[in-house]
Enzyme design. Structure first.
Site, PDB file in Angstrom:
ATOM      1  N   ASP A   3       0.783  -1.246   0.000  1.00 56.02           N
ATOM      2  CA  ASP A   3       0.000   0.000   0.000  1.00 56.02           C
ATOM      3  C   ASP A   3       0.818   1.301   0.000  1.00 56.02           C
ATOM      4  O   ASP A   3       1.808   1.411   0.734  1.00 56.02           O
ATOM      5  CB  ASP A   3      -0.860   0.111   1.274  1.00 56.02           C
ATOM      6  CG  ASP A   3      -1.604  -1.140   1.613  1.00 56.02           C
ATOM      7  OD1 ASP A   3      -1.614  -2.081   0.809  1.00 56.02           O
ATOM      8  OD2 ASP A   3      -2.182  -1.182   2.714  1.00 56.02           O
ATOM      9  N   GLN A  48       4.129   0.672   2.210  1.00 54.28           N
ATOM     10  CA  GLN A  48       4.370  -0.570   2.916  1.00 54.28           C
ATOM     11  C   GLN A  48       5.539  -1.274   2.239  1.00 54.28           C
ATOM     12  O   GLN A  48       5.500  -1.558   1.034  1.00 54.28           O
ATOM     13  CB  GLN A  48       3.108  -1.457   2.860  1.00 54.28           C
ATOM     14  CG  GLN A  48       1.980  -0.952   3.721  1.00 54.28           C
ATOM     15  CD  GLN A  48       2.242  -1.187   5.193  1.00 54.28           C
ATOM     16  OE1 GLN A  48       2.033  -2.277   5.710  1.00 54.28           O
ATOM     17  NE2 GLN A  48       2.717  -0.164   5.888  1.00 54.28           N
ATOM     18  N   PHE A  50       2.110  -0.981  10.020  1.00 58.55           N
ATOM     19  CA  PHE A  50       1.109  -1.166   8.983  1.00 58.55           C
ATOM     20  C   PHE A  50       0.712   0.192   8.377  1.00 58.55           C
ATOM     21  O   PHE A  50       1.239   1.234   8.729  1.00 58.55           O
ATOM     22  CB  PHE A  50      -0.109  -1.900   9.556  1.00 58.55           C
ATOM     23  CG  PHE A  50      -0.018  -3.401   9.405  1.00 58.55           C
ATOM     24  CD1 PHE A  50       1.206  -4.040   9.279  1.00 58.55           C
ATOM     25  CD2 PHE A  50      -1.173  -4.188   9.390  1.00 58.55           C
ATOM     26  CE1 PHE A  50       1.282  -5.425   9.133  1.00 58.55           C
ATOM     27  CE2 PHE A  50      -1.108  -5.563   9.242  1.00 58.55           C
ATOM     28  CZ  PHE A  50       0.114  -6.189   9.113  1.00 58.55           C
ATOM     29  N   ASP A  66      -5.271   0.979   9.681  1.00 60.38           N
ATOM     30  CA  ASP A  66      -5.142   1.843   8.497  1.00 60.38           C
ATOM     31  C   ASP A  66      -5.758   3.226   8.687  1.00 60.38           C
ATOM     32  O   ASP A  66      -6.626   3.657   7.915  1.00 60.38           O
ATOM     33  CB  ASP A  66      -5.747   1.155   7.255  1.00 60.38           C
ATOM     34  CG  ASP A  66      -5.189  -0.239   7.017  1.00 60.38           C
ATOM     35  OD1 ASP A  66      -4.116  -0.531   7.555  1.00 60.38           O
ATOM     36  OD2 ASP A  66      -5.835  -1.031   6.302  1.00 60.38           O
ATOM     37  N   GLU A 126     -10.403  -2.504   4.480  1.00 54.51           N
ATOM     38  CA  GLU A 126      -9.069  -2.011   4.794  1.00 54.51           C
ATOM     39  C   GLU A 126      -8.884  -0.622   4.184  1.00 54.51           C
ATOM     40  O   GLU A 126      -9.642  -0.201   3.312  1.00 54.51           O
ATOM     41  CB  GLU A 126      -7.994  -2.956   4.215  1.00 54.51           C
ATOM     42  CG  GLU A 126      -8.082  -4.380   4.782  1.00 54.51           C
ATOM     43  CD  GLU A 126      -6.989  -5.311   4.276  1.00 54.51           C
ATOM     44  OE1 GLU A 126      -6.344  -5.957   5.108  1.00 54.51           O
ATOM     45  OE2 GLU A 126      -6.784  -5.397   3.053  1.00 54.51           O
TER      46      GLU A 126
HETATM   47  C1  FRU Z   1      -3.927  -3.601   2.763  1.00 55.94           C
HETATM   48  C2  FRU Z   1      -3.270  -4.071   4.040  1.00 55.94           C
HETATM   49  C3  FRU Z   1      -3.600  -3.143   5.183  1.00 55.94           C
HETATM   50  C4  FRU Z   1      -2.432  -3.337   6.114  1.00 55.94           C
HETATM   51  C5  FRU Z   1      -1.294  -3.540   5.166  1.00 55.94           C
HETATM   52  C6  FRU Z   1      -0.255  -4.480   5.673  1.00 55.94           C
HETATM   53  O1  FRU Z   1      -3.300  -4.053   1.607  1.00 55.94           O
HETATM   54  O2  FRU Z   1      -3.645  -5.407   4.317  1.00 55.94           O
HETATM   55  O3  FRU Z   1      -4.848  -3.390   5.780  1.00 55.94           O
HETATM   56  O4  FRU Z   1      -2.247  -2.240   6.959  1.00 55.94           O
HETATM   57  O5  FRU Z   1      -1.838  -4.035   3.967  1.00 55.94           O
HETATM   58  O6  FRU Z   1       0.868  -4.478   4.846  1.00 55.94           O
END
Ligand code: FRU
Length: 486
Positions: free
Chosen positions: A20, A36, A76, A147, A196
Protein backbone atom coordinates in the site's frame (compact mmCIF):
# COMPACT_ATOMS: atom_id res chain seq x y z
CA UNK A 1 20.28 -8.92 -14.56
CA UNK A 2 17.54 -8.38 -17.09
CA UNK A 3 14.59 -6.62 -15.55
CA UNK A 4 12.29 -6.26 -18.52
CA UNK A 5 9.19 -5.87 -16.37
CA UNK A 6 10.47 -2.78 -14.57
CA UNK A 7 7.98 -0.01 -15.47
CA UNK A 8 9.21 3.08 -17.26
CA UNK A 9 6.99 5.53 -15.44
CA UNK A 10 5.13 3.76 -12.63
CA UNK A 11 6.55 3.85 -9.13
CA UNK A 12 8.34 0.70 -7.95
CA UNK A 13 10.70 0.08 -5.03
CA UNK A 14 14.35 -0.10 -6.05
CA UNK A 15 14.32 -3.62 -4.72
CA UNK A 16 12.17 -5.95 -2.62
CA UNK A 17 8.51 -5.88 -1.65
CA UNK A 18 6.03 -2.97 -1.79
CA UNK A 19 2.30 -2.86 -1.09
CA UNK A 20 0.00 0.00 0.00
CA UNK A 21 0.87 3.68 -0.51
CA UNK A 22 1.00 5.38 2.92
CA UNK A 23 1.49 8.82 4.42
CA UNK A 24 0.69 10.86 1.32
CA UNK A 25 1.23 14.51 2.10
CA UNK A 26 2.50 17.55 0.22
CA UNK A 27 4.94 19.80 2.02
CA UNK A 28 7.37 22.53 0.99
CA UNK A 29 7.34 21.81 -2.71
CA UNK A 30 7.40 18.02 -2.43
CA UNK A 31 4.84 15.29 -2.69
CA UNK A 32 5.76 12.69 -0.09
CA UNK A 33 5.05 9.06 -0.75
CA UNK A 34 5.54 6.45 1.93
CA UNK A 35 4.67 2.83 1.29
CA UNK A 36 4.37 -0.57 2.92
CA UNK A 37 7.82 -2.02 2.42
CA UNK A 38 9.71 -5.18 3.28
CA UNK A 39 13.38 -4.42 2.64
CA UNK A 40 14.63 -7.98 3.17
CA UNK A 41 12.47 -9.99 0.81
CA UNK A 42 10.35 -9.87 -2.34
CA UNK A 43 7.46 -11.31 -0.36
CA UNK A 44 5.43 -9.56 2.32
CA UNK A 45 6.99 -9.61 5.80
CA UNK A 46 7.73 -7.29 8.74
CA UNK A 47 6.41 -4.01 7.44
CA UNK A 48 8.40 -0.78 7.28
CA UNK A 49 7.47 2.52 5.65
CA UNK A 50 9.57 3.15 2.56
CA UNK A 51 9.84 6.77 1.43
CA UNK A 52 10.14 8.77 -1.80
CA UNK A 53 9.51 12.38 -2.81
CA UNK A 54 8.59 14.10 -6.03
CA UNK A 55 8.08 17.67 -7.18
CA UNK A 56 5.59 16.67 -9.85
CA UNK A 57 4.29 13.16 -9.02
CA UNK A 58 6.14 11.83 -12.09
CA UNK A 59 9.86 11.83 -11.29
CA UNK A 60 10.48 10.28 -7.88
CA UNK A 61 13.51 10.38 -5.64
CA UNK A 62 13.99 7.40 -3.38
CA UNK A 63 14.82 8.22 0.23
CA UNK A 64 15.90 6.09 3.20
CA UNK A 65 13.34 3.96 5.03
CA UNK A 66 11.24 6.19 7.28
CA UNK A 67 9.72 3.86 9.89
CA UNK A 68 11.06 0.55 11.17
CA UNK A 69 9.13 -2.14 13.00
CA UNK A 70 10.03 -2.50 16.69
CA UNK A 71 9.04 -4.40 19.83
CA UNK A 72 5.51 -2.99 19.57
CA UNK A 73 4.88 -4.54 16.21
CA UNK A 74 4.99 -4.10 12.47
CA UNK A 75 4.32 -0.69 10.91
CA UNK A 76 1.11 -1.17 8.98
CA UNK A 77 -0.66 1.32 6.73
CA UNK A 78 -1.56 4.85 7.68
CA UNK A 79 -1.34 8.47 6.68
CA UNK A 80 0.61 11.65 7.33
CA UNK A 81 -0.26 15.27 7.99
CA UNK A 82 1.55 18.55 8.45
CA UNK A 83 0.66 19.91 11.87
CA UNK A 84 0.47 23.54 10.69
CA UNK A 85 -0.76 24.88 14.05
CA UNK A 86 1.59 22.73 16.11
CA UNK A 87 -1.41 21.18 17.86
CA UNK A 88 0.69 18.24 19.03
CA UNK A 89 3.60 20.39 20.18
CA UNK A 90 6.16 18.41 18.17
CA UNK A 91 7.56 21.57 16.61
CA UNK A 92 6.88 24.03 13.83
CA UNK A 93 5.29 22.39 10.81
CA UNK A 94 6.07 18.90 12.06
CA UNK A 95 5.18 16.07 9.74
CA UNK A 96 3.19 13.54 11.74
CA UNK A 97 2.66 9.96 10.61
CA UNK A 98 -0.35 8.09 11.96
CA UNK A 99 0.02 4.33 11.55
CA UNK A 100 -1.13 0.97 12.88
CA UNK A 101 1.16 -1.20 14.96
CA UNK A 102 0.32 -4.77 14.12
CA UNK A 103 1.42 -7.16 16.81
CA UNK A 104 0.50 -10.58 15.59
CA UNK A 105 1.40 -13.25 18.08
CA UNK A 106 1.26 -16.39 15.99
CA UNK A 107 1.25 -18.68 19.06
CA UNK A 108 -2.16 -17.78 20.38
CA UNK A 109 -3.49 -16.49 17.04
CA UNK A 110 -4.18 -13.19 18.70
CA UNK A 111 -3.70 -10.05 16.72
CA UNK A 112 -3.49 -6.69 18.38
CA UNK A 113 -3.76 -3.56 16.29
CA UNK A 114 -3.70 0.00 17.62
CA UNK A 115 -3.09 3.48 16.24
CA UNK A 116 0.15 5.33 16.83
CA UNK A 117 1.98 8.44 15.81
CA UNK A 118 5.54 9.44 14.95
CA UNK A 119 6.87 12.83 13.96
CA UNK A 120 9.58 14.38 11.84
CA UNK A 121 10.85 17.94 11.78
CA UNK A 122 13.24 17.38 8.85
CA UNK A 123 10.84 16.84 5.96
CA UNK A 124 10.22 13.18 6.74
CA UNK A 125 13.86 12.05 6.74
CA UNK A 126 14.18 11.06 10.40
CA UNK A 127 11.35 10.09 12.70
CA UNK A 128 10.65 9.90 16.42
CA UNK A 129 7.92 7.61 17.64
CA UNK A 130 5.74 9.35 20.20
CA UNK A 131 6.39 8.16 23.77
CA UNK A 132 2.67 8.24 24.61
CA UNK A 133 1.69 5.63 21.98
CA UNK A 134 -0.76 4.15 21.30
CA UNK A 135 -2.99 7.17 20.73
CA UNK A 136 -5.97 4.95 19.93
CA UNK A 137 -5.60 1.75 21.94
CA UNK A 138 -6.89 -1.59 20.78
CA UNK A 139 -10.55 -1.85 21.77
CA UNK A 140 -10.21 -5.49 22.82
CA UNK A 141 -13.03 -7.02 20.85
CA UNK A 142 -11.85 -6.38 17.28
CA UNK A 143 -9.31 -8.41 15.30
CA UNK A 144 -9.08 -5.90 12.46
CA UNK A 145 -8.58 -2.32 13.57
CA UNK A 146 -6.21 -0.55 11.24
CA UNK A 147 -5.14 1.84 8.50
CA UNK A 148 -5.89 5.31 9.96
CA UNK A 149 -6.43 8.08 7.43
CA UNK A 150 -6.13 11.44 9.18
CA UNK A 151 -6.90 14.94 7.90
CA UNK A 152 -7.70 18.37 9.32
CA UNK A 153 -11.34 19.42 9.12
CA UNK A 154 -12.29 23.00 10.05
CA UNK A 155 -11.07 22.98 13.67
CA UNK A 156 -10.10 19.42 14.50
CA UNK A 157 -8.34 16.29 13.28
CA UNK A 158 -10.40 13.43 11.87
CA UNK A 159 -9.35 9.78 11.69
CA UNK A 160 -11.09 7.11 9.62
CA UNK A 161 -9.97 3.52 10.20
CA UNK A 162 -11.12 0.09 9.07
CA UNK A 163 -12.57 -2.54 11.41
CA UNK A 164 -14.18 -5.63 9.87
CA UNK A 165 -16.96 -4.28 7.67
CA UNK A 166 -17.02 -0.92 9.41
CA UNK A 167 -15.19 2.35 9.09
CA UNK A 168 -14.77 3.94 12.53
CA UNK A 169 -14.30 7.68 13.01
CA UNK A 170 -12.36 9.52 15.71
CA UNK A 171 -11.72 13.20 16.31
CA UNK A 172 -8.89 14.97 18.10
CA UNK A 173 -7.68 18.48 18.90
CA UNK A 174 -3.97 17.52 18.95
CA UNK A 175 -3.33 14.13 17.24
CA UNK A 176 -2.58 12.64 20.69
CA UNK A 177 -6.02 12.44 22.30
CA UNK A 178 -8.77 10.87 20.24
CA UNK A 179 -12.42 10.28 20.93
CA UNK A 180 -14.78 8.05 19.01
CA UNK A 181 -17.15 10.13 16.89
CA UNK A 182 -19.11 7.66 14.77
CA UNK A 183 -19.08 4.69 12.43
CA UNK A 184 -20.24 3.67 8.98
CA UNK A 185 -20.85 0.23 7.49
CA UNK A 186 -22.23 -2.98 8.95
CA UNK A 187 -24.03 -4.02 5.78
CA UNK A 188 -23.37 -1.12 3.42
CA UNK A 189 -21.85 -1.89 0.03
CA UNK A 190 -19.69 -4.95 -0.49
CA UNK A 191 -18.89 -6.92 2.65
CA UNK A 192 -17.40 -9.92 0.85
CA UNK A 193 -14.03 -9.34 2.50
CA UNK A 194 -12.45 -7.46 5.37
CA UNK A 195 -12.46 -3.67 4.92
CA UNK A 196 -9.07 -2.01 4.79
CA UNK A 197 -7.35 1.31 4.04
CA UNK A 198 -10.26 3.80 4.11
CA UNK A 199 -9.92 7.29 2.67
CA UNK A 200 -12.41 10.14 3.10
CA UNK A 201 -12.44 13.41 1.18
CA UNK A 202 -14.69 16.14 -0.15
CA UNK A 203 -15.18 16.73 -3.87
CA UNK A 204 -16.82 19.78 -5.42
CA UNK A 205 -19.96 19.66 -7.57
CA UNK A 206 -21.32 22.40 -9.74
CA UNK A 207 -21.68 25.72 -7.99
CA UNK A 208 -20.94 25.71 -4.30
CA UNK A 209 -22.27 22.20 -3.73
CA UNK A 210 -20.05 19.27 -2.75
CA UNK A 211 -20.16 15.68 -1.54
CA UNK A 212 -17.93 13.45 0.54
CA UNK A 213 -16.48 10.25 -0.85
CA UNK A 214 -15.38 7.32 1.31
CA UNK A 215 -13.18 4.75 -0.45
CA UNK A 216 -12.63 1.36 1.18
CA UNK A 217 -10.52 -1.65 0.24
CA UNK A 218 -12.42 -4.96 0.24
CA UNK A 219 -9.92 -7.73 1.01
CA UNK A 220 -11.56 -10.51 -1.04
CA UNK A 221 -14.53 -11.21 -3.30
CA UNK A 222 -14.25 -7.85 -5.10
CA UNK A 223 -15.60 -7.09 -8.60
CA UNK A 224 -12.74 -8.66 -10.57
CA UNK A 225 -11.98 -11.32 -7.92
CA UNK A 226 -9.69 -11.08 -4.91
CA UNK A 227 -9.10 -7.65 -3.41
CA UNK A 228 -10.61 -4.48 -4.85
CA UNK A 229 -11.80 -1.01 -3.93
CA UNK A 230 -15.32 0.27 -3.41
CA UNK A 231 -16.56 3.77 -2.66
CA UNK A 232 -19.52 5.52 -1.10
CA UNK A 233 -20.89 8.98 -1.85
CA UNK A 234 -22.54 11.01 0.89
CA UNK A 235 -22.03 13.50 3.64
CA UNK A 236 -19.58 14.06 6.47
CA UNK A 237 -20.64 16.29 9.34
CA UNK A 238 -17.22 16.60 10.94
CA UNK A 239 -17.80 13.46 13.01
CA UNK A 240 -19.15 10.66 10.88
CA UNK A 241 -20.03 9.68 7.32
CA UNK A 242 -23.49 8.89 5.94
CA UNK A 243 -24.15 7.41 2.50
CA UNK A 244 -26.73 8.96 0.20
CA UNK A 245 -27.34 5.59 -1.47
CA UNK A 246 -29.19 2.53 -0.19
CA UNK A 247 -27.23 -0.14 1.69
CA UNK A 248 -27.34 -2.47 -1.33
CA UNK A 249 -25.60 -0.04 -3.68
CA UNK A 250 -22.13 -1.28 -4.50
CA UNK A 251 -19.85 1.13 -6.35
CA UNK A 252 -16.43 -0.09 -7.48
CA UNK A 253 -13.72 2.46 -7.92
CA UNK A 254 -11.90 0.35 -10.51
CA UNK A 255 -13.21 -2.73 -12.32
CA UNK A 256 -9.85 -4.39 -12.94
CA UNK A 257 -8.13 -6.78 -10.52
CA UNK A 258 -5.09 -4.66 -9.66
CA UNK A 259 -6.25 -1.55 -7.87
CA UNK A 260 -6.06 -1.66 -4.09
CA UNK A 261 -5.52 0.50 -1.00
CA UNK A 262 -5.80 3.86 -2.80
CA UNK A 263 -4.94 6.92 -0.74
CA UNK A 264 -5.12 10.61 -1.62
CA UNK A 265 -2.63 13.35 -0.85
CA UNK A 266 -3.26 15.69 2.07
CA UNK A 267 -2.58 19.39 1.38
CA UNK A 268 -2.34 19.07 -2.41
CA UNK A 269 -1.27 22.63 -3.34
CA UNK A 270 -3.61 23.11 -6.30
CA UNK A 271 -6.67 21.90 -4.42
CA UNK A 272 -6.85 18.73 -6.50
CA UNK A 273 -7.81 15.37 -5.05
CA UNK A 274 -5.09 13.04 -6.26
CA UNK A 275 -5.08 9.39 -5.36
CA UNK A 276 -2.62 6.57 -6.00
CA UNK A 277 -3.15 2.84 -5.44
CA UNK A 278 -1.18 -0.35 -5.10
CA UNK A 279 -1.32 -2.11 -8.46
CA UNK A 280 -1.76 -5.71 -7.38
CA UNK A 281 -4.19 -8.13 -5.81
CA UNK A 282 -3.83 -10.03 -2.55
CA UNK A 283 -4.89 -13.22 -4.46
CA UNK A 284 -1.53 -13.41 -6.22
CA UNK A 285 0.53 -10.41 -5.07
CA UNK A 286 3.15 -12.68 -3.52
CA UNK A 287 3.60 -14.68 -6.72
CA UNK A 288 3.88 -12.12 -9.52
CA UNK A 289 6.94 -13.05 -11.63
CA UNK A 290 9.30 -10.11 -11.09
CA UNK A 291 12.70 -10.94 -9.68
CA UNK A 292 14.47 -8.29 -7.64
CA UNK A 293 11.45 -6.16 -6.76
CA UNK A 294 7.76 -6.85 -6.37
CA UNK A 295 4.84 -4.43 -6.31
CA UNK A 296 4.14 -1.10 -8.02
CA UNK A 297 1.77 1.83 -7.79
CA UNK A 298 -0.74 3.17 -10.30
CA UNK A 299 -0.34 6.43 -12.13
CA UNK A 300 -1.61 9.12 -9.72
CA UNK A 301 -5.20 9.95 -10.65
CA UNK A 302 -7.19 13.12 -10.28
CA UNK A 303 -10.65 12.44 -8.88
CA UNK A 304 -13.91 14.29 -9.47
CA UNK A 305 -17.64 13.60 -9.23
CA UNK A 306 -20.15 13.59 -12.04
CA UNK A 307 -23.94 13.39 -12.04
CA UNK A 308 -25.35 10.36 -13.88
CA UNK A 309 -28.91 9.08 -14.21
CA UNK A 310 -28.07 6.63 -11.41
CA UNK A 311 -26.60 9.22 -9.08
CA UNK A 312 -23.20 10.74 -8.45
CA UNK A 313 -20.24 8.75 -9.69
CA UNK A 314 -16.47 9.08 -9.43
CA UNK A 315 -14.39 10.08 -12.45
CA UNK A 316 -10.68 9.32 -12.58
CA UNK A 317 -8.10 10.80 -14.91
CA UNK A 318 -4.35 10.42 -15.03
CA UNK A 319 -2.86 13.60 -13.56
CA UNK A 320 -2.09 16.27 -16.17
CA UNK A 321 1.62 16.03 -15.29
CA UNK A 322 1.68 12.78 -17.27
CA UNK A 323 2.15 15.02 -20.31
CA UNK A 324 5.74 15.72 -19.10
CA UNK A 325 6.61 12.20 -20.24
CA UNK A 326 5.26 12.57 -23.77
CA UNK A 327 7.83 12.50 -26.56
CA UNK A 328 6.90 11.56 -30.13
CA UNK A 329 3.24 11.76 -31.01
CA UNK A 330 1.21 10.29 -33.87
CA UNK A 331 -2.28 11.52 -34.64
CA UNK A 332 -4.99 10.06 -36.86
CA UNK A 333 -8.31 11.66 -37.66
CA UNK A 334 -11.42 10.10 -39.24
CA UNK A 335 -9.91 6.77 -40.25
CA UNK A 336 -11.92 3.82 -41.46
CA UNK A 337 -10.59 0.51 -40.18
CA UNK A 338 -11.41 -2.84 -41.80
CA UNK A 339 -10.50 -6.32 -40.55
CA UNK A 340 -7.45 -6.47 -42.84
CA UNK A 341 -6.16 -3.06 -41.87
CA UNK A 342 -3.79 -2.57 -38.92
CA UNK A 343 -3.30 1.12 -38.49
CA UNK A 344 -0.57 0.48 -35.95
CA UNK A 345 1.53 -1.93 -38.02
CA UNK A 346 5.16 -0.99 -37.62
CA UNK A 347 4.71 0.76 -34.29
CA UNK A 348 6.52 -0.90 -31.44
CA UNK A 349 6.51 0.26 -27.88
CA UNK A 350 6.02 -1.01 -24.37
CA UNK A 351 5.44 2.32 -22.67
CA UNK A 352 2.96 4.63 -24.26
CA UNK A 353 -0.32 6.43 -23.94
CA UNK A 354 -3.17 5.70 -26.34
CA UNK A 355 -6.17 7.99 -26.66
CA UNK A 356 -8.88 6.76 -29.03
CA UNK A 357 -12.38 7.91 -29.81
CA UNK A 358 -14.37 5.36 -31.77
CA UNK A 359 -17.85 5.70 -33.28
CA UNK A 360 -20.21 2.93 -32.20
CA UNK A 361 -22.82 2.50 -34.94
CA UNK A 362 -25.62 -0.06 -35.16
CA UNK A 363 -23.55 -2.31 -37.37
CA UNK A 364 -20.33 -1.98 -35.39
CA UNK A 365 -18.88 -5.35 -34.39
CA UNK A 366 -16.32 -6.28 -31.80
CA UNK A 367 -13.29 -4.01 -31.97
CA UNK A 368 -10.34 -3.14 -29.82
CA UNK A 369 -6.63 -2.80 -29.32
CA UNK A 370 -4.06 -5.51 -28.90
CA UNK A 371 -1.02 -4.43 -26.94
CA UNK A 372 2.18 -6.26 -25.95
CA UNK A 373 1.82 -8.30 -29.15
CA UNK A 374 4.60 -10.83 -29.72
CA UNK A 375 5.24 -14.50 -30.35
CA UNK A 376 2.01 -16.10 -29.05
CA UNK A 377 1.45 -13.16 -26.69
CA UNK A 378 -1.08 -10.35 -26.61
CA UNK A 379 -3.19 -8.38 -24.13
CA UNK A 380 -6.54 -7.40 -25.62
CA UNK A 381 -8.76 -4.49 -24.67
CA UNK A 382 -11.98 -4.80 -26.67
CA UNK A 383 -15.53 -3.57 -26.87
CA UNK A 384 -18.63 -5.65 -27.68
CA UNK A 385 -21.28 -3.21 -28.95
CA UNK A 386 -24.11 -5.80 -28.75
CA UNK A 387 -23.50 -6.21 -25.02
CA UNK A 388 -22.24 -2.71 -24.25
CA UNK A 389 -19.36 -4.33 -22.42
CA UNK A 390 -15.70 -3.41 -22.30
CA UNK A 391 -13.38 -6.39 -21.90
CA UNK A 392 -9.80 -6.97 -20.92
CA UNK A 393 -8.28 -10.33 -21.78
CA UNK A 394 -4.85 -11.07 -20.33
CA UNK A 395 -5.07 -14.86 -20.67
CA UNK A 396 -2.26 -14.85 -23.28
CA UNK A 397 -0.50 -11.76 -21.99
CA UNK A 398 2.80 -13.50 -21.14
CA UNK A 399 3.54 -15.20 -17.82
CA UNK A 400 0.12 -16.08 -16.46
CA UNK A 401 0.59 -19.48 -14.82
CA UNK A 402 1.75 -18.27 -11.43
CA UNK A 403 -1.88 -18.15 -10.21
CA UNK A 404 -5.11 -19.71 -11.47
CA UNK A 405 -7.13 -16.48 -11.09
CA UNK A 406 -4.78 -14.37 -13.18
CA UNK A 407 -6.20 -15.37 -16.61
CA UNK A 408 -9.82 -14.63 -15.74
CA UNK A 409 -11.56 -12.55 -18.44
CA UNK A 410 -12.69 -9.15 -17.20
CA UNK A 411 -15.67 -7.16 -18.41
CA UNK A 412 -17.48 -4.00 -17.34
CA UNK A 413 -20.59 -2.21 -18.68
CA UNK A 414 -19.80 0.82 -20.82
CA UNK A 415 -22.27 2.80 -22.93
CA UNK A 416 -21.34 5.06 -25.82
CA UNK A 417 -21.60 8.77 -25.13
CA UNK A 418 -22.83 10.84 -28.08
CA UNK A 419 -22.43 7.75 -30.30
CA UNK A 420 -18.83 6.95 -29.46
CA UNK A 421 -16.62 5.51 -26.78
CA UNK A 422 -13.33 6.95 -25.68
CA UNK A 423 -10.46 4.82 -24.45
CA UNK A 424 -7.40 6.32 -22.86
CA UNK A 425 -4.86 3.62 -22.13
CA UNK A 426 -1.56 3.75 -20.28
CA UNK A 427 0.76 0.92 -21.26
CA UNK A 428 3.91 0.43 -19.21
CA UNK A 429 5.92 -2.80 -19.66
CA UNK A 430 4.05 -4.81 -17.03
CA UNK A 431 0.78 -2.95 -16.67
CA UNK A 432 -2.18 -1.44 -18.42
CA UNK A 433 -4.55 1.20 -17.06
CA UNK A 434 -7.68 1.86 -19.10
CA UNK A 435 -9.66 5.07 -18.53
CA UNK A 436 -12.90 4.72 -20.51
CA UNK A 437 -15.28 7.57 -21.31
CA UNK A 438 -13.29 10.23 -19.55
CA UNK A 439 -12.58 8.07 -16.55
CA UNK A 440 -16.12 7.00 -15.73
CA UNK A 441 -14.89 3.39 -15.91
CA UNK A 442 -11.34 2.26 -15.22
CA UNK A 443 -9.62 -1.10 -15.54
CA UNK A 444 -6.24 -1.63 -13.94
CA UNK A 445 -4.20 -4.72 -14.69
CA UNK A 446 -0.73 -6.13 -14.24
CA UNK A 447 0.62 -8.19 -17.14
CA UNK A 448 3.95 -9.94 -17.62
CA UNK A 449 4.80 -10.10 -21.34
CA UNK A 450 8.24 -10.89 -22.71
CA UNK A 451 10.46 -7.94 -23.65
CA UNK A 452 10.02 -8.82 -27.33
CA UNK A 453 6.23 -8.41 -27.15
CA UNK A 454 6.01 -4.80 -28.18
CA UNK A 455 3.63 -4.86 -31.15
CA UNK A 456 0.30 -3.06 -31.37
CA UNK A 457 -2.84 -3.71 -33.34
CA UNK A 458 -6.04 -1.77 -33.68
CA UNK A 459 -8.70 -4.20 -34.88
CA UNK A 460 -12.31 -4.67 -35.88
CA UNK A 461 -13.61 -8.17 -36.39
CA UNK A 462 -16.15 -7.66 -39.18
CA UNK A 463 -17.36 -4.86 -41.40
CA UNK A 464 -15.65 -1.57 -40.74
CA UNK A 465 -15.01 0.80 -37.91
CA UNK A 466 -14.98 4.53 -37.85
CA UNK A 467 -12.20 5.93 -35.76
CA UNK A 468 -12.95 9.56 -34.93
CA UNK A 469 -9.47 10.14 -33.65
CA UNK A 470 -6.47 8.30 -32.33
CA UNK A 471 -3.41 9.68 -30.60
CA UNK A 472 -0.38 7.70 -29.60
CA UNK A 473 2.21 9.27 -27.35
CA UNK A 474 5.52 7.57 -26.75
CA UNK A 475 6.40 8.08 -23.12
CA UNK A 476 9.83 8.70 -21.77
CA UNK A 477 11.44 6.65 -19.07
CA UNK A 478 11.01 8.56 -15.82
CA UNK A 479 14.48 8.07 -14.42
CA UNK A 480 14.18 7.68 -10.73
CA UNK A 481 16.98 9.29 -8.82
CA UNK A 482 18.67 6.63 -6.74
CA UNK A 483 21.64 8.58 -5.48
CA UNK A 484 20.19 9.40 -2.10
CA UNK A 485 19.70 5.78 -1.09
CA UNK A 486 21.82 4.83 1.88
C1 FRU B 1 -3.93 -3.60 2.76
C2 FRU B 1 -3.27 -4.07 4.04
C3 FRU B 1 -3.60 -3.14 5.18
C4 FRU B 1 -2.43 -3.34 6.11
C5 FRU B 1 -1.29 -3.54 5.17
C6 FRU B 1 -0.25 -4.48 5.67
O1 FRU B 1 -3.30 -4.05 1.61
O2 FRU B 1 -3.65 -5.41 4.32
O3 FRU B 1 -4.85 -3.39 5.78
O4 FRU B 1 -2.25 -2.24 6.96
O5 FRU B 1 -1.84 -4.03 3.97
O6 FRU B 1 0.87 -4.48 4.85
Amino acid sequence: MSDSYRPAFHFTPLSMWLNDPNGLVYYAGEYHLFYQYHPHSTVWGPMHWGHAVSKDLIYWEHLPIALYPDENGLIFSGSAVIDWNNTAGFGKEAMVAIFTYNNHTYDDKKRVEDQNIAYSTDHGLTWTKYAGNPVVPHPGNLTDFRDPKVFWHKDHWVMALAAGDWVLFYISPDLKHWESSGSFGGGYGSTSGVWETPDLFQLPLNGSDSRWVLTVGVGSGAYAGGSGTQYFVGDFDGKTFTSENPKETVLWMDHGPDFYAPQSWNDEPNGRRISIAWMSNWSYARETPTETWRGMLTMPRELSLTQTSNGLRLLQKPIVELAYLRRDHIHWQDEVITPKHNLLAGIQSRSLEIDAEIAVLNATKRFGIRIFVGEGEETIIYYQPEESLLYLDRSRSGQVDFHEDFSRLQSVPLSPVGGSIRLRILVDRCSVEVFANDGSVTLTDCVFPSAQSHGLKFFVEEGYLHLNSLDIYFLEHADFNITSIK
